[in-house]
Design a protein around this motif. Structure first.
Motif, mmCIF file in Angstrom:
data_model
loop_
_atom_site.group_PDB
_atom_site.id
_atom_site.type_symbol
_atom_site.label_atom_id
_atom_site.label_comp_id
_atom_site.label_asym_id
_atom_site.label_seq_id
_atom_site.Cartn_x
_atom_site.Cartn_y
_atom_site.Cartn_z
ATOM 1 N N MET A 1 0.832 -1.186 0.000
ATOM 2 C CA MET A 1 0.000 0.000 0.000
ATOM 3 C C MET A 1 0.878 1.252 0.000
ATOM 4 N N SER A 2 1.937 1.242 0.773
ATOM 5 C CA SER A 2 2.839 2.386 0.829
ATOM 6 C C SER A 2 3.493 2.641 -0.534
ATOM 7 N N GLN A 3 3.859 1.578 -1.225
ATOM 8 C CA GLN A 3 4.460 1.698 -2.562
ATOM 9 C C GLN A 3 3.454 2.318 -3.539
ATOM 10 N N TYR A 4 2.213 1.851 -3.492
ATOM 11 C CA TYR A 4 1.152 2.390 -4.359
ATOM 12 C C TYR A 4 0.953 3.875 -4.065
ATOM 13 N N THR A 6 3.056 6.025 -2.725
ATOM 14 C CA THR A 6 4.230 6.782 -3.160
ATOM 15 C C THR A 6 4.171 7.057 -4.667
ATOM 16 N N GLU A 7 3.853 6.039 -5.449
ATOM 17 C CA GLU A 7 3.788 6.179 -6.912
ATOM 18 C C GLU A 7 2.668 7.127 -7.328
ATOM 19 N N GLU A 8 1.495 6.980 -6.750
ATOM 20 C CA GLU A 8 0.350 7.803 -7.146
ATOM 21 C C GLU A 8 0.534 9.256 -6.732
ATOM 22 N N LEU A 9 1.082 9.502 -5.550
ATOM 23 C CA LEU A 9 1.298 10.874 -5.113
ATOM 24 C C LEU A 9 2.412 11.529 -5.924
ATOM 25 N N ALA A 10 3.392 10.727 -6.374
ATOM 26 C CA ALA A 10 4.455 11.271 -7.227
ATOM 27 C C ALA A 10 3.874 11.713 -8.573
ATOM 28 N N LYS A 11 2.850 11.026 -9.068
ATOM 29 C CA LYS A 11 2.217 11.385 -10.350
ATOM 30 C C LYS A 11 1.534 12.748 -10.258
ATOM 31 N N ILE A 12 1.016 13.098 -9.077
ATOM 32 C CA ILE A 12 0.326 14.391 -8.958
ATOM 33 C C ILE A 12 1.236 15.473 -8.385
ATOM 34 N N GLY A 13 2.515 15.143 -8.217
ATOM 35 C CA GLY A 13 3.481 16.168 -7.859
ATOM 36 C C GLY A 13 3.869 16.205 -6.388
ATOM 37 N N ILE A 14 3.567 15.189 -5.617
ATOM 38 C CA ILE A 14 3.977 15.169 -4.213
ATOM 39 C C ILE A 14 5.078 14.118 -4.068
ATOM 40 N N ASP A 15 6.324 14.607 -3.914
ATOM 41 C CA ASP A 15 7.466 13.696 -3.800
ATOM 42 C C ASP A 15 8.028 13.678 -2.382
ATOM 43 N N ASP A 16 7.404 14.366 -1.470
ATOM 44 C CA ASP A 16 7.911 14.448 -0.096
ATOM 45 C C ASP A 16 7.612 13.142 0.643
ATOM 46 N N GLU A 17 8.667 12.529 1.100
ATOM 47 C CA GLU A 17 8.529 11.234 1.775
ATOM 48 C C GLU A 17 7.784 11.362 3.107
ATOM 49 N N ALA A 18 7.937 12.478 3.804
ATOM 50 C CA ALA A 18 7.253 12.695 5.085
ATOM 51 C C ALA A 18 5.743 12.740 4.889
ATOM 52 N N ILE A 19 5.297 13.383 3.803
ATOM 53 C CA ILE A 19 3.861 13.450 3.510
ATOM 54 C C ILE A 19 3.323 12.063 3.197
ATOM 55 N N VAL A 20 4.057 11.292 2.419
ATOM 56 C CA VAL A 20 3.635 9.934 2.063
ATOM 57 C C VAL A 20 3.538 9.059 3.312
#
Length: 184
Positions: A1-4, A6-20
């Motif tokens: 779930m965490s991997q999913y 991370t990938e989906e939030l990266a697609k919309i422009g959120i690359d911050d690991e703390a937010i994920v």
């Protein structure tokens, strides 16, 4: 779930690991129901990005629920297996103990035999006899020194004997007192 996530939030422009990690922590929280989780994570992410994240969060919740259900089922199965194993072990141990108790004869050592005989001589009864008294059958124990004692409550007889002895003692004391007074 965490991997999913991370990938989906990266697609919309959120690359911050703390937010994920924060979102993953909220989604895996067991104290909130799914609607509360969805509302909390969606509100948090919409404050960061102007994109609709409802579909991503719904999919992440489905993955989390499936994972939780799988873990719960595995834990339940493990618990059932352990209980079954413990029950089988306990049943086998009980049967072993019962078999050992039925076939094991107790052999006393010489010292144990002497202590047993001394104990029985002091406290035990030698033989058991069935005697008929006044048309009634009564069980009587004959002690080793050949005195007879019947099974039953002798308390009333003992009290009556003591009272009789006390009266006789008082009578004798009174007779002595009367004779002494006659002499004076």
């Amino acid at each position: 779930m965490s991997q999913y996530l991370t990938e989906e939030l990266a697609k919309i422009g959120i690359d911050d690991e703390a937010i994920v990690e924060y979102c993953a922590g909220l989604l895996s929280d067991t104290t909130m129901d799914d609607d509360e989780k969805r509302e909390a994570v969606t509100g948090y992410l919409e404050a960061v990005v102007d994109t609709d994240v409802t579909a991503i969060i719904t999919k992440a919740l489905e993955l989390t629920s499936a994972k939780t259900a799988d873990l719960k089922a595995a834990a339940d199965q493990l618990l059932r297996d352990k209980l079954s194993e413990a029950h089988t072990r306990e049943r086998a141990e009980f049967q072993r103990d019962m078999q050992a108790a039925t076939r094991e004869e107790r052999h006393l050592t010489l010292d144990e035999r002497k202590r047993r005989e001394a104990f029985l001589k002091k406290y035990g009864y030698g033989t058991l006899e069935v005697v008929e008294k006044n048309g009634e059958t009564e069980i009587v124990y004959r002690e080793t020194n050949d005195t007879v004692r019947s099974e039953g409550n002798d308390n009333a007889k003992i009290v009556a004997d003591k009272e009789r002895a006390s009266r006789e003692n008082a009578k004798v004391a009174h007779q002595k007192k009367v004779e002494r007074e006659k002499e004076l």
